[in-house]
Scaffold this motif. Structure first.
Motif, PDB file in Angstrom:
ATOM      1  N   CYS A 125       0.837  -1.203   0.000  1.00  0.00           N
ATOM      2  CA  CYS A 125       0.000   0.000   0.000  1.00  0.00           C
ATOM      3  C   CYS A 125       0.870   1.250   0.000  1.00  0.00           C
ATOM      4  O   CYS A 125       1.775   1.400   0.823  1.00  0.00           O
ATOM      5  CB  CYS A 125      -0.903  -0.020   1.231  1.00  0.00           C
ATOM      6  SG  CYS A 125      -1.782   1.511   1.562  1.00  0.00           S
ATOM      7  N   ALA A 126       0.586   2.163  -0.922  1.00  0.00           N
ATOM      8  CA  ALA A 126       1.405   3.372  -1.075  1.00  0.00           C
ATOM      9  C   ALA A 126       1.412   4.206   0.198  1.00  0.00           C
ATOM     10  O   ALA A 126       2.461   4.720   0.611  1.00  0.00           O
ATOM     11  CB  ALA A 126       0.895   4.201  -2.251  1.00  0.00           C
ATOM     12  N   LEU A 182       3.563   2.488   2.953  1.00  0.00           N
ATOM     13  CA  LEU A 182       4.982   2.621   2.621  1.00  0.00           C
ATOM     14  C   LEU A 182       5.462   4.049   2.845  1.00  0.00           C
ATOM     15  O   LEU A 182       6.570   4.274   3.332  1.00  0.00           O
ATOM     16  CB  LEU A 182       5.218   2.203   1.169  1.00  0.00           C
ATOM     17  CG  LEU A 182       5.242   0.695   0.893  1.00  0.00           C
ATOM     18  CD1 LEU A 182       5.137   0.425  -0.601  1.00  0.00           C
ATOM     19  CD2 LEU A 182       6.513   0.062   1.449  1.00  0.00           C
ATOM     20  N   GLU A 183       4.629   5.011   2.485  1.00  0.00           N
ATOM     21  CA  GLU A 183       4.993   6.418   2.656  1.00  0.00           C
ATOM     22  C   GLU A 183       5.179   6.757   4.133  1.00  0.00           C
ATOM     23  O   GLU A 183       6.169   7.409   4.517  1.00  0.00           O
ATOM     24  CB  GLU A 183       3.899   7.292   2.053  1.00  0.00           C
ATOM     25  CG  GLU A 183       4.155   8.779   2.126  1.00  0.00           C
ATOM     26  CD  GLU A 183       3.026   9.549   1.476  1.00  0.00           C
ATOM     27  OE1 GLU A 183       3.270  10.170   0.435  1.00  0.00           O
ATOM     28  OE2 GLU A 183       1.893   9.519   2.007  1.00  0.00           O
ATOM     29  N   GLU A 187      11.046   4.474   0.468  1.00  0.00           N
ATOM     30  CA  GLU A 187      10.739   4.885  -0.900  1.00  0.00           C
ATOM     31  C   GLU A 187      11.187   3.827  -1.902  1.00  0.00           C
ATOM     32  O   GLU A 187      11.963   2.929  -1.594  1.00  0.00           O
ATOM     33  CB  GLU A 187      11.450   6.210  -1.224  1.00  0.00           C
ATOM     34  CG  GLU A 187      11.072   7.350  -0.302  1.00  0.00           C
ATOM     35  CD  GLU A 187      11.943   8.572  -0.514  1.00  0.00           C
ATOM     36  OE1 GLU A 187      13.002   8.430  -1.169  1.00  0.00           O
ATOM     37  OE2 GLU A 187      11.575   9.658  -0.035  1.00  0.00           O
ATOM     38  N   GLU A 224       4.358   0.045  -5.469  1.00  0.00           N
ATOM     39  CA  GLU A 224       3.238   0.568  -4.695  1.00  0.00           C
ATOM     40  C   GLU A 224       1.898   0.176  -5.296  1.00  0.00           C
ATOM     41  O   GLU A 224       1.714   0.181  -6.514  1.00  0.00           O
ATOM     42  CB  GLU A 224       3.333   2.096  -4.602  1.00  0.00           C
ATOM     43  CG  GLU A 224       4.552   2.578  -3.830  1.00  0.00           C
ATOM     44  CD  GLU A 224       4.573   4.086  -3.660  1.00  0.00           C
ATOM     45  OE1 GLU A 224       3.742   4.762  -4.312  1.00  0.00           O
ATOM     46  OE2 GLU A 224       5.399   4.583  -2.882  1.00  0.00           O
ATOM     47  N   ASP A 281      -1.846   1.534  -5.170  1.00  0.00           N
ATOM     48  CA  ASP A 281      -2.588   2.744  -4.818  1.00  0.00           C
ATOM     49  C   ASP A 281      -4.035   2.522  -5.212  1.00  0.00           C
ATOM     50  O   ASP A 281      -4.359   2.363  -6.393  1.00  0.00           O
ATOM     51  CB  ASP A 281      -2.005   3.950  -5.561  1.00  0.00           C
ATOM     52  CG  ASP A 281      -2.605   5.266  -5.094  1.00  0.00           C
ATOM     53  OD1 ASP A 281      -3.705   5.229  -4.505  1.00  0.00           O
ATOM     54  OD2 ASP A 281      -1.992   6.318  -5.328  1.00  0.00           O
TER      55      ASP A 281
END
Length: 536
Positions: A460-461, A464-465, A470, A474, A476
């Motif tokens: 999941c973006a 991870l963010e 990075e 991802e 999204d």
């Protein structure tokens, strides 16, 4: 939007860009951002009041922005002031090896000595593991205590962290028996031959009563619903509190709400305890401050001061990267792949539809994988029959298969070392609010294991963010779906190997950076504690 917003905040002589937009709905509705707060606060610090209708929201955002920046600045300032001294550590050399194009990931071979230990009975294992005795003299004695029957997987990093920060005598105290703890202790003994292992509640209590300690790191600092475990925790705290020279407490936070309740309970019961919170996720430190600030507003603790937020020290962060660390130094596995091979994607954790969204695999029906893929599931079955239904789902999709494993850590280490990607299966469709917990800073063991072994993540973006990692694959929910991410991963693995290696290098640098920050913070805790005990 919930996306990070940059704010350059001067702390000491360091510029940090670590402020996040406050997420309370009443703040977002007024479109109050960190940049806006920074402009109205001026260069002289916080304004005592803002003469607009948005003053309460503005004051709150300015407060959170400054505190978020302070946490990051404290980490960086302590790393910078660390004198450049490094503790030799095999993982520290991996990033430079990756840059030179060398393969540094793991094989899963066992030495004869370790194989003999694994094949022996648990009783004989424990006798062997507990042969190391406490030294007669110690300059910086530290105990790592776990009273819960789980969270054993964090113990290796807690041990390595205090050793790297300068503790010359370390005891790992395990009060209750966990399902896989012997396996992890064998691994820990191999790369840390001098730590003392104390097992069993009565032995733990006796050790704490009879040994002087500078710091006690409580690996899981929360009050459990199990009254037996709860009594063990408070027994440990009462013993430590009764010491003439009282050690500093470092309190491990796995889940934010239970931690904060325990923190308030313990500091109310023992107001003279000196407690430093330690989170296991970088975003959890920010969530902890936001939680405490909102609690203060709710309970009207703003009498005469800007905030009485209760925490004695800013939280430090120690991400438990070193799962299976011994295997990482034993050899190579990630060789260049051929187009005929199956892509191995590991999912770690209990088989529970409330915790993970396995149904995203259905997107592969409309967008089949470019190459054969195998989903490898490691974890016990929580819902009866769920493993069978998950296997049926996988086999109903072209080019997809599934396999299932459970057991001790050695099995997990072997599987992750043989995997090409790790997929946590967490997104905003996960039931039971689990996704929000992970967004707010609950650590997914998948992320820590993957980073420990440098196996790229398909995830999941947003998660991870917030994990601050990075360059991964991802997913999204508003753009790239799971099937597209899987095919991107396959393309990277077989056709763009340099990008795959770059993902692993970024993970290595991320792990080194975060461990260095944690080591610097722990050294600061040690310095402060030694000074306080010397003058007590």
């Amino acid at each position: 939007s919930g996306r990070p917003t940059r704010l350059d905040t001067r702390v000491g002589e360091k510029h940090q860009s670590l402020c996040w937009e406050a997420r309370s709905l009443w703040v977002v509705r007024r479109h109050v951002t960190c940049e806006h707060a920074h402009r109205v606060s001026g260069s002289q610090g916080l304004l005592p009041a803002v003469s607009t209708r948005d003053a309460p929201a503005m004051t709150r955002v300015v407060f959170l922005c400054v505190l978020y920046a302070a946490i990051g600045a404290l980490d960086q300032l302590e790393v910078d002031s660390d004198g450049g001294s490094e503790v030799a550590h095999p993982l520290d050399t991996q990033c430079s090896a990756l840059k030179r194009g060398l393969d540094v990931n793991a094989s899963a071979t066992l030495s004869d000595e370790r194989r003999e230990l694994y094949s022996s009975s648990k009783d004989s294992r424990m006798r062997e593991l507990q042969k190391v005795k406490w030294p007669e003299t110690c300059d910086l004695p530290v105990a790592v205590v776990e009273v819960f029957p789980y969270h054993d997987e964090v113990l290796p990093t807690s041990l390595k962290l205090v050793e790297a920060a300068g503790a010359d005598c370390v005891a790992v105290l395990k009060a209750d028996e966990g399902a896989r703890e012997f396996d992890i202790f064998v691994e820990m003994r191999r790369w840390s031959p001098t730590f003392v292992l104390v097992h069993g509640k009565l032995h733990v209590f006796s050790f704490l009563e009879t040994h002087d300690l500078n710091v006690v790191l409580i690996n899981t600092f929360q009050i459990p619903p199990n009254p037996v475990v709860s009594r063990s925790l408070f027994r440990v705290l009462s013993i430590v509190h009764a010491k003439q020279k009282r050690p500093r407490l470092v309190a491990g936070c796995h889940n934010l709400s239970p931690f904060m309740k325990a923190y308030r309970n313990v500091t109310y019961t023992y107001p003279d305890f000196d407690v430093t919170p330690m989170t296991f996720h970088p975003h959890q430190s920010k969530s902890m401050m936001r939680y405490q600030h909102d609690y203060a507003h709710e309970h009207r603790l703003l009498e005469g001061e800007f905030i009485d937020w209760g925490l004695q020290h800013l939280p430090m962060t120690s991400i438990p990267f070193y799962f299976g660390f011994p295997h990482v130094e034993e050899g190579a596995r990630h060789q260049r792949r051929t187009s005929a091979e199956t892509v191995r994607i590991l999912c770690i954790g209990e088989l529970d539809s409330r915790r993970r969204h396995y149904r995203v695999m259905e997107t592969l029906r409309d967008d089949p994988p470019l190459k054969p893929i195998e989903f490898i599931f490691f974890g016990r079955e929580v819902e009866s029959g769920f493993r069978s239904s998950l296997a049926d789902l996988a086999t109903s999709i072209p080019n997809v298969s599934a396999s299932f494993y459970d057991g001790e850590y050695t099995i997990l280490f072997k599987l992750v070392a043989q995997s090409d990607f790790v997929a946590p299966f967490l997104d905003n469709t996960t039931l039971g609010g689990a996704h929000n917990d992970y967004v707010d800073g609950k650590l997914s063991s998948s992320m820590a294991v993957a980073t420990g072994f440098l196996v790229p993540i398909i995830g999941c973006a947003t998660i991870l963010e917030n994990f601050e990692l990075e360059g991964q694959i991802e997913v999204d929910e508003t753009g790239i779906d799971f099937a597209q991410a899987i095919n991107s991963a396959i393309t990277v693995l077989f056709e763009d190997r340099s990008y795959y290696d770059a993902m692993r290098l970024r993970m290595c640098e991320f792990r080194h950076e975060k461990f260095s920050q944690a080591r610097a913070r722990m050294r600061q805790v040690f310095r402060e504690t030694v000074s306080q005990l010397r003058h007590s």
